[in-house]
Design a protein around this motif. Structure first.
Motif, mmCIF file in Angstrom:
data_model
loop_
_atom_site.group_PDB
_atom_site.id
_atom_site.type_symbol
_atom_site.label_atom_id
_atom_site.label_comp_id
_atom_site.label_asym_id
_atom_site.label_seq_id
_atom_site.Cartn_x
_atom_site.Cartn_y
_atom_site.Cartn_z
ATOM 1 N N ASN A 136 -6.323 4.167 8.551
ATOM 2 C CA ASN A 136 -6.406 4.163 6.885
ATOM 3 C C ASN A 136 -6.411 5.653 6.451
ATOM 4 O O ASN A 136 -7.750 6.290 6.640
ATOM 5 C CB ASN A 136 -7.851 3.200 6.558
ATOM 6 N N GLN A 164 -5.225 -2.777 8.735
ATOM 7 C CA GLN A 164 -5.327 -1.511 9.316
ATOM 8 C C GLN A 164 -6.416 -0.769 8.181
ATOM 9 O O GLN A 164 -7.465 0.253 8.831
ATOM 10 C CB GLN A 164 -4.032 -0.799 9.040
ATOM 11 N N GLU A 165 -6.412 -1.045 6.912
ATOM 12 C CA GLU A 165 -7.327 -0.410 5.864
ATOM 13 C C GLU A 165 -8.857 -0.730 6.127
ATOM 14 O O GLU A 165 -9.514 -0.042 5.927
ATOM 15 C CB GLU A 165 -6.972 -0.620 4.305
ATOM 16 N N HIS A 166 -9.098 -1.857 6.932
ATOM 17 C CA HIS A 166 -10.056 -2.307 7.325
ATOM 18 C C HIS A 166 -10.682 -2.098 8.756
ATOM 19 O O HIS A 166 -11.484 -2.788 9.245
ATOM 20 C CB HIS A 166 -10.514 -3.950 6.970
ATOM 21 N N ALA A 202 -1.058 -3.635 6.487
ATOM 22 C CA ALA A 202 -1.636 -2.595 5.877
ATOM 23 C C ALA A 202 -2.960 -2.711 5.405
ATOM 24 O O ALA A 202 -4.018 -2.084 5.545
ATOM 25 C CB ALA A 202 -0.831 -2.170 4.683
ATOM 26 N N THR A 248 -1.252 -1.412 -1.340
ATOM 27 C CA THR A 248 -1.537 -0.739 -0.190
ATOM 28 C C THR A 248 -1.935 0.821 -0.229
ATOM 29 O O THR A 248 -1.562 1.578 -1.270
ATOM 30 C CB THR A 248 -0.178 -0.721 0.703
ATOM 31 N N GLY A 249 -3.065 0.953 0.467
ATOM 32 C CA GLY A 249 -3.616 2.321 0.558
ATOM 33 C C GLY A 249 -4.641 2.249 -0.619
ATOM 34 O O GLY A 249 -5.122 3.476 -0.703
ATOM 35 N N ARG A 250 -4.897 1.275 -1.265
ATOM 36 C CA ARG A 250 -6.017 1.534 -2.216
ATOM 37 C C ARG A 250 -7.105 0.267 -1.891
ATOM 38 O O ARG A 250 -6.771 -0.650 -2.534
ATOM 39 C CB ARG A 250 -5.317 1.320 -3.799
ATOM 40 N N SER A 251 -7.958 0.572 -1.415
ATOM 41 C CA SER A 251 -9.125 -0.330 -1.042
ATOM 42 C C SER A 251 -9.788 -0.426 -2.277
ATOM 43 O O SER A 251 -10.606 0.542 -3.073
ATOM 44 C CB SER A 251 -9.854 -0.193 -0.030
ATOM 45 N N GLN A 258 -7.038 6.442 3.645
ATOM 46 C CA GLN A 258 -8.330 6.471 2.636
ATOM 47 C C GLN A 258 -9.593 6.471 3.229
ATOM 48 O O GLN A 258 -10.663 6.395 2.563
ATOM 49 C CB GLN A 258 -8.095 5.324 1.745
#
Length: 477
Positions: free
Chosen positions: A238, A451-453, A448, A327-330, A240
């Motif tokens: 991630n 993976q961010e998590h 995505a 994507t890429g913005r949690s 971010q």
């Protein structure tokens, strides 16, 4: 103190550990040298052999001594001093546990010497005199001591003290009795004598004393390295992710700072790229609207074909904008009950009469963005329904991970094309066309989000046909 040491460079931390280890070992060695008694060699006097053969204590016969000692001492004073030393040594030997105490046995035949043993008529006669038997009724064999310092020298002697031989090596002696031969023998030397075992015990104690300090130093060195590895792994999953803590030795702090700067640059690059893609996709709506307006006057057959292409392009643009935006913005992270989320989606799908069922569901809570996780699961369900027919959702705990499976019984995928399905705008076989599904962004968005998590998403062909989308997410404490 430990915090100050933890901030030192790894070179100095390692050097301190080595110096401390050497200091402890040297301290133990010096203490052993100063306070431990010297090891006393285990030996047997000729009188000890005679008393063991006789089975009783014998009276000592006087030995002729010079009137004046080697240092000019009067005979009486020297005898008194030596008698005191002998009594003290015998008392020490009596109190100590002998490692090579003579063993006694009765055999029918006379004893035989070992290959390296020799005999001496003077010592044999002396032993017979002590036992008050004839010379033919006594046998004495011994391994003489190597007294020379030269390894190639062959001179072999026996130490004589006050006229009595002292045997440091193996001795075999026997006396004839009515029942046969009464034989005494020195047992073999132990692999480690007592004083060596004591030294090893003390060195083991010193190692145990040093072990906690070594363990503490190792933790101080390993903790920041492990944290920087975990942070780099999160960063790879991630972009971010939170920055890596800049702590520990100077080299680790420098590495963490460089990784944080790299993450900032990568984040800036990804943001600029996604903004550019979103702007291009957004700007394409205007010429599409003009094309749709101008095609109104075209013949019906042409207008319908062009309108179909325009709608398809609009759908692609809308999906692209959504992909770039999501994507890429949690969103805000918090505890998410996956079992409740699955039950809610399954109920919604049942209301729409879609073939979605919930199988074995374990109660699991993870840390994450509830809206993003809902979208990930919805994309997997939609993908399974569109391309595989009926879908079954299961949730299980595997170690410290939550394993979410969305399985169907569709045609599956060729093994060499499974990983390609996660690429944006990638579709599978020709049956997976735009009339039965989207434009190939659902799986990309789902992976995505996983993976961010801090998790992963993979596709697996099922035994008996079908495909399973397996999402693994770390379980929050």
């Amino acid at each position: 103190m430990m915090k100050a040491i933890a901030r030192l460079p790894i070179f100095w931390q390692t050097l301190l550990l080595l110096v401390a280890a050497v200091a402890v070992v040297q301290g133990v060695s010096i203490a052993l040298f100063l306070y431990s008694p010297p090891p006393r060699p285990d030996f047997n006097r000729l009188s000890d052999i005679a008393e063991t053969l006789a089975g009783r204590r014998l009276d000592r016969r006087p030995v002729r001594m010079p009137q004046i000692g080697p240092l000019g001492e009067p005979r009486d004073i020297m005898r008194q001093r030596e008698d005191r030393q002998e009594r003290q040594q015998r008392q020490e030997r009596g109190n100590a546990v002998r490692e090579r105490a003579l063993s006694v046995a009765t055999i029918p035949d006379e004893p035989k010497p070992d290959p390296d043993m020799v005999s001496d008529d003077v010592f044999t006669d002396r032993l017979a005199s002590m036992l008050d038997v004839g010379d033919g009724d006594v046998r004495l064999f011994f391994e003489a001591d190597q007294r020379s310092n030269m390894p190639w020298a062959r001179e072999r002697n026996v130490l004589i003290r006050r006229g009595e031989p002292i045997f440091f090596d193996t001795v075999v002696a026997g006396v004839r009795t009515a029942d046969g031969w009464r034989v005494v023998r020195t047992p073999p030397r132990p692999f480690l004598p007592r004083w060596q075992r004591q030294m090893l015990q003390l060195f083991a104690i010193s190692a145990l004393v040093l072990a906690p300090f070594a363990w503490a130093f190792a933790r101080v060195l390993a903790r920041p390295i492990r944290r920087i590895a975990e942070g780099a792994d999160r960063m790879g999953a991630n972009p971010q992710a939170p920055p890596i803590a800049e702590e520990g030795p100077a080299e680790i702090r420098t590495t963490a700072h460089a990784l944080n700067r790299m993450q900032d640059r990568l984040g800036t690059y990804l943001t600029e790229r996604t903004n550019m893609i979103g702007a291009i996709a957004h700007d394409l709506r205007t010429p599409l609207a003009r094309i749709a307006f101008r095609i109104e006057g075209a013949p019906d057959d042409m207008r319908q074909k062009v309108q179909g292409d325009i709608e398809q392009m609009r759908a692609m643009i809308a999906a692209t904008i959504s992909f770039v935006r999501d994507t890429g913005r949690s969103g805000p992270m918090g505890p998410v009950s996956l079992d409740a989320l699955i039950a809610d989606i399954a109920a919604t799908e049942a209301e729409q009469q879609r073939p979605v069922t919930a199988g074995a569901i374990a109660p699991i809570t993870v840390q994450g963005d509830p809206m993003a996780l809902r979208r990930m699961l919805q994309n997997l369900v939609d993908n399974g329904v569109n391309y595989g027919g009926a879908v079954e959702i299961t949730l299980a705990r595997v170690g410290h991970m939550a394993e979410l499976r969305v399985s169907d019984r569709g045609p599956g995928l060729p093994p060499d094309s499974i990983e390609r399905m996660f690429k944006p705008f990638e579709r599978g076989d020709p049956s997976r066309n735009r009339t039965t599904g989207g434009i190939g962004l659902g799986l990309s968005i789902a992976r995505a989000i996983a993976q961010e998590h801090g998790g992963s998403l993979a596709l697996k062909n099922r035994d008996g046909g079908g495909l399973a989308a397996v999402a693994c997410l770390p379980i929050g404490d």
